[in-house]
Design a protein around this motif. Structure first.
Motif, PDB file in Angstrom:
ATOM      1  N   ALA A  45      -0.278  -6.764   4.215  1.00 30.07           N
ATOM      2  CA  ALA A  45       0.135  -5.368   4.434  1.00 30.07           C
ATOM      3  C   ALA A  45       1.129  -4.931   3.359  1.00 30.07           C
ATOM      4  CB  ALA A  45       0.742  -5.201   5.824  1.00 30.07           C
ATOM      5  N   ASN A  46       2.084  -5.808   3.014  1.00 26.93           N
ATOM      6  CA  ASN A  46       3.054  -5.480   1.967  1.00 26.93           C
ATOM      7  C   ASN A  46       2.368  -5.285   0.624  1.00 26.93           C
ATOM      8  OD1 ASN A  46       5.381  -5.422   3.542  1.00 26.93           O
ATOM      9  ND2 ASN A  46       5.786  -7.603   3.269  1.00 26.93           N
ATOM     10  N   SER A  47       1.386  -6.115   0.344  1.00 30.26           N
ATOM     11  CA  SER A  47       0.637  -5.994  -0.905  1.00 30.26           C
ATOM     12  C   SER A  47      -0.132  -4.673  -0.943  1.00 30.26           C
ATOM     13  CB  SER A  47      -0.317  -7.169  -1.050  1.00 30.26           C
ATOM     14  OG  SER A  47      -1.100  -7.047  -2.192  1.00 30.26           O
ATOM     15  N   LEU A  48      -0.763  -4.327   0.175  1.00 31.79           N
ATOM     16  CA  LEU A  48      -1.504  -3.069   0.261  1.00 31.79           C
ATOM     17  C   LEU A  48      -0.569  -1.876   0.097  1.00 31.79           C
ATOM     18  CD1 LEU A  48      -4.176  -1.602   0.793  1.00 31.79           C
ATOM     19  CD2 LEU A  48      -3.678  -1.782   3.237  1.00 31.79           C
ATOM     20  N   MET A  49       0.590  -1.915   0.760  1.00 34.03           N
ATOM     21  CA  MET A  49       1.552  -0.814   0.633  1.00 34.03           C
ATOM     22  C   MET A  49       2.059  -0.693  -0.800  1.00 34.03           C
ATOM     23  SD  MET A  49       3.763  -0.649   4.164  1.00 34.03           S
ATOM     24  CE  MET A  49       4.528  -2.240   3.970  1.00 34.03           C
ATOM     25  N   LYS A  50       2.259  -1.828  -1.476  1.00 34.02           N
ATOM     26  CA  LYS A  50       2.703  -1.791  -2.871  1.00 34.02           C
ATOM     27  C   LYS A  50       1.641  -1.126  -3.745  1.00 34.02           C
ATOM     28  CE  LYS A  50       4.285  -4.771  -6.602  1.00 34.02           C
ATOM     29  NZ  LYS A  50       4.545  -6.160  -7.022  1.00 34.02           N
ATOM     30  N   SER A  51       0.379  -1.468  -3.510  1.00 33.30           N
ATOM     31  CA  SER A  51      -0.722  -0.863  -4.277  1.00 33.30           C
ATOM     32  C   SER A  51      -0.800   0.640  -4.028  1.00 33.30           C
ATOM     33  CB  SER A  51      -2.052  -1.502  -3.899  1.00 33.30           C
ATOM     34  OG  SER A  51      -2.054  -2.861  -4.202  1.00 33.30           O
ATOM     35  N   ILE A  52      -0.642   1.034  -2.773  1.00 39.01           N
ATOM     36  CA  ILE A  52      -0.694   2.456  -2.424  1.00 39.01           C
ATOM     37  C   ILE A  52       0.460   3.202  -3.077  1.00 39.01           C
ATOM     38  CG2 ILE A  52      -0.442   4.092  -0.510  1.00 39.01           C
ATOM     39  CD1 ILE A  52      -2.039   2.053   1.197  1.00 39.01           C
ATOM     40  N   ARG A  53       1.671   2.611  -3.031  1.00 39.35           N
ATOM     41  CA  ARG A  53       2.823   3.261  -3.677  1.00 39.35           C
ATOM     42  C   ARG A  53       2.591   3.434  -5.177  1.00 39.35           C
ATOM     43  NH1 ARG A  53       5.735  -0.492  -0.893  1.00 39.35           N
ATOM     44  NH2 ARG A  53       6.364   0.272   1.123  1.00 39.35           N
ATOM     45  N   GLN A  54       2.017   2.418  -5.824  1.00 39.58           N
ATOM     46  CA  GLN A  54       1.742   2.499  -7.257  1.00 39.58           C
ATOM     47  C   GLN A  54       0.706   3.582  -7.543  1.00 39.58           C
ATOM     48  OE1 GLN A  54       3.359   0.809  -9.732  1.00 39.58           O
ATOM     49  NE2 GLN A  54       2.250   2.189 -11.066  1.00 39.58           N
ATOM     50  N   LEU A  55      -0.316   3.676  -6.710  1.00 38.76           N
ATOM     51  CA  LEU A  55      -1.342   4.708  -6.875  1.00 38.76           C
ATOM     52  C   LEU A  55      -0.737   6.101  -6.714  1.00 38.76           C
ATOM     53  CD1 LEU A  55      -4.345   5.398  -7.232  1.00 38.76           C
ATOM     54  CD2 LEU A  55      -4.586   5.194  -4.760  1.00 38.76           C
ATOM     55  N   ILE A  56       0.119   6.270  -5.721  1.00 41.48           N
ATOM     56  CA  ILE A  56       0.783   7.562  -5.511  1.00 41.48           C
ATOM     57  C   ILE A  56       1.656   7.907  -6.710  1.00 41.48           C
ATOM     58  CG2 ILE A  56       2.542   8.745  -4.122  1.00 41.48           C
ATOM     59  CD1 ILE A  56       1.334   7.275  -1.682  1.00 41.48           C
ATOM     60  N   HIS A  57       2.386   6.920  -7.230  1.00 41.26           N
ATOM     61  CA  HIS A  57       3.230   7.144  -8.402  1.00 41.26           C
ATOM     62  C   HIS A  57       2.390   7.594  -9.598  1.00 41.26           C
ATOM     63  CE1 HIS A  57       6.499   6.519 -11.234  1.00 41.26           C
ATOM     64  NE2 HIS A  57       5.671   5.808 -11.979  1.00 41.26           N
ATOM     65  N   ASN A  58       1.254   6.915  -9.802  1.00 38.61           N
ATOM     66  CA  ASN A  58       0.363   7.284 -10.908  1.00 38.61           C
ATOM     67  C   ASN A  58      -0.210   8.690 -10.720  1.00 38.61           C
ATOM     68  OD1 ASN A  58       0.809   4.765 -12.008  1.00 38.61           O
ATOM     69  ND2 ASN A  58      -1.107   3.912 -11.298  1.00 38.61           N
ATOM     70  N   LEU A  59      -0.576   9.025  -9.483  1.00 43.55           N
ATOM     71  CA  LEU A  59      -1.119  10.358  -9.212  1.00 43.55           C
ATOM     72  C   LEU A  59      -0.079  11.445  -9.444  1.00 43.55           C
ATOM     73  CD1 LEU A  59      -3.288   9.706  -6.039  1.00 43.55           C
ATOM     74  CD2 LEU A  59      -4.098  10.327  -8.312  1.00 43.55           C
ATOM     75  N   LYS A  60       1.173  11.183  -9.050  1.00 42.79           N
ATOM     76  CA  LYS A  60       2.236  12.172  -9.292  1.00 42.79           C
ATOM     77  C   LYS A  60       2.427  12.405 -10.785  1.00 42.79           C
ATOM     78  CE  LYS A  60       5.071  11.603  -5.154  1.00 42.79           C
ATOM     79  NZ  LYS A  60       6.369  11.120  -4.639  1.00 42.79           N
TER      80      LYS A  60
ATOM     81  N   ILE B  12       9.659  -2.795   2.682  1.00 42.43           N
ATOM     82  CA  ILE B  12       8.663  -3.815   2.954  1.00 42.43           C
ATOM     83  C   ILE B  12       8.915  -4.407   4.335  1.00 42.43           C
ATOM     84  CG2 ILE B  12       8.216  -4.408   0.550  1.00 42.43           C
ATOM     85  CD1 ILE B  12      10.051  -6.789   0.840  1.00 42.43           C
ATOM     86  N   ILE B  13       7.886  -5.015   4.889  1.00 50.23           N
ATOM     87  CA  ILE B  13       7.991  -5.627   6.206  1.00 50.23           C
ATOM     88  C   ILE B  13       8.453  -7.073   6.008  1.00 50.23           C
ATOM     89  CG2 ILE B  13       6.737  -6.246   8.299  1.00 50.23           C
ATOM     90  CD1 ILE B  13       4.627  -4.126   7.414  1.00 50.23           C
TER      91      ILE B  13
ATOM     92  N   LEU C 114       0.477 -14.407  11.328  1.00 49.75           N
ATOM     93  CA  LEU C 114       1.250 -13.164  11.301  1.00 49.75           C
ATOM     94  C   LEU C 114       1.854 -12.948   9.919  1.00 49.75           C
ATOM     95  CD1 LEU C 114       2.523 -10.708  12.690  1.00 49.75           C
ATOM     96  CD2 LEU C 114       4.392 -12.216  13.422  1.00 49.75           C
ATOM     97  N   ASN C 115       2.442 -14.005   9.348  1.00 49.13           N
ATOM     98  CA  ASN C 115       3.042 -13.879   8.018  1.00 49.13           C
ATOM     99  C   ASN C 115       1.999 -13.573   6.949  1.00 49.13           C
ATOM    100  OD1 ASN C 115       5.692 -14.159   8.796  1.00 49.13           O
ATOM    101  ND2 ASN C 115       5.731 -16.369   8.482  1.00 49.13           N
ATOM    102  N   ARG C 116       0.808 -14.140   7.066  1.00 51.03           N
ATOM    103  CA  ARG C 116      -0.259 -13.811   6.105  1.00 51.03           C
ATOM    104  C   ARG C 116      -0.647 -12.337   6.222  1.00 51.03           C
ATOM    105  NH1 ARG C 116      -1.242 -19.197   6.762  1.00 51.03           N
ATOM    106  NH2 ARG C 116      -2.271 -19.044   8.787  1.00 51.03           N
ATOM    107  N   GLU C 117      -0.720 -11.827   7.454  1.00 51.08           N
ATOM    108  CA  GLU C 117      -1.035 -10.408   7.652  1.00 51.08           C
ATOM    109  C   GLU C 117       0.075  -9.520   7.113  1.00 51.08           C
ATOM    110  OE1 GLU C 117      -1.998  -9.724  11.759  1.00 51.08           O
ATOM    111  OE2 GLU C 117      -3.646 -11.173  11.726  1.00 51.08           O
ATOM    112  N   ILE C 118       1.325  -9.924   7.298  1.00 51.55           N
ATOM    113  CA  ILE C 118       2.461  -9.149   6.785  1.00 51.55           C
ATOM    114  C   ILE C 118       2.420  -9.119   5.266  1.00 51.55           C
ATOM    115  CG2 ILE C 118       4.979  -9.151   6.520  1.00 51.55           C
ATOM    116  CD1 ILE C 118       5.128 -10.145   9.448  1.00 51.55           C
ATOM    117  N   ARG C 119       2.154 -10.273   4.634  1.00 54.17           N
ATOM    118  CA  ARG C 119       2.071 -10.307   3.166  1.00 54.17           C
ATOM    119  C   ARG C 119       0.933  -9.419   2.660  1.00 54.17           C
ATOM    120  NH1 ARG C 119       2.224 -15.785   4.041  1.00 54.17           N
ATOM    121  NH2 ARG C 119       4.354 -16.521   4.219  1.00 54.17           N
TER     122      ARG C 119
END
Length: 98
Positions: free
Chosen positions: A53-68, A21-22, A46-51
């Motif tokens: 981005a972290n939320s989006l990356m978490k969602s993407i990781r979960q989607l990738i995990h589900n797809l695998k 995470i960032i 900046l911190n709101r944008e980082i949060r």
């Protein structure tokens, strides 16, 4: 620990902790007070944008995990169907020859 509190502080960086995470930027007392009063600051933005981005990356990781998992499940079903088809063909050939 001395106060029998469950919270613990880990002074290692996110990278050394194995977290992908960032980190946010330290805001300081002045920025914190301005943000509390509703005044947006560059650091707060900046911190709101980082949060976000972290939320989006978490969602993407979960989607990738589900797809695998879904792909692995499809692979297992494919193996089962191929085994079933092979068993049917194995019993069909002797019956045709008879």
């Amino acid at each position: 620990e001395a106060n029998d509190r469950p919270e613990r502080v880990d002074l290692r960086s996110y990278a050394r902790q194995g977290l992908d995470i960032i980190p946010t930027v330290h805001e300081g007392a002045a920025v914190r007070q301005m943000e509390k009063r509703g005044i947006q600051t560059n650091i707060g933005n900046l911190n709101r944008e980082i949060r976000a981005a972290n939320s989006l990356m978490k969602s993407i990781r979960q989607l990738i995990h589900n797809l695998k998992g879904w792909i692995a499940e499809l692979g297992e079903k494919r193996k089962e169907l191929l085994a079933q088809k092979a068993a049917e063909e194995a019993t069909l050939l002797p019956n045709l020859l008879m």
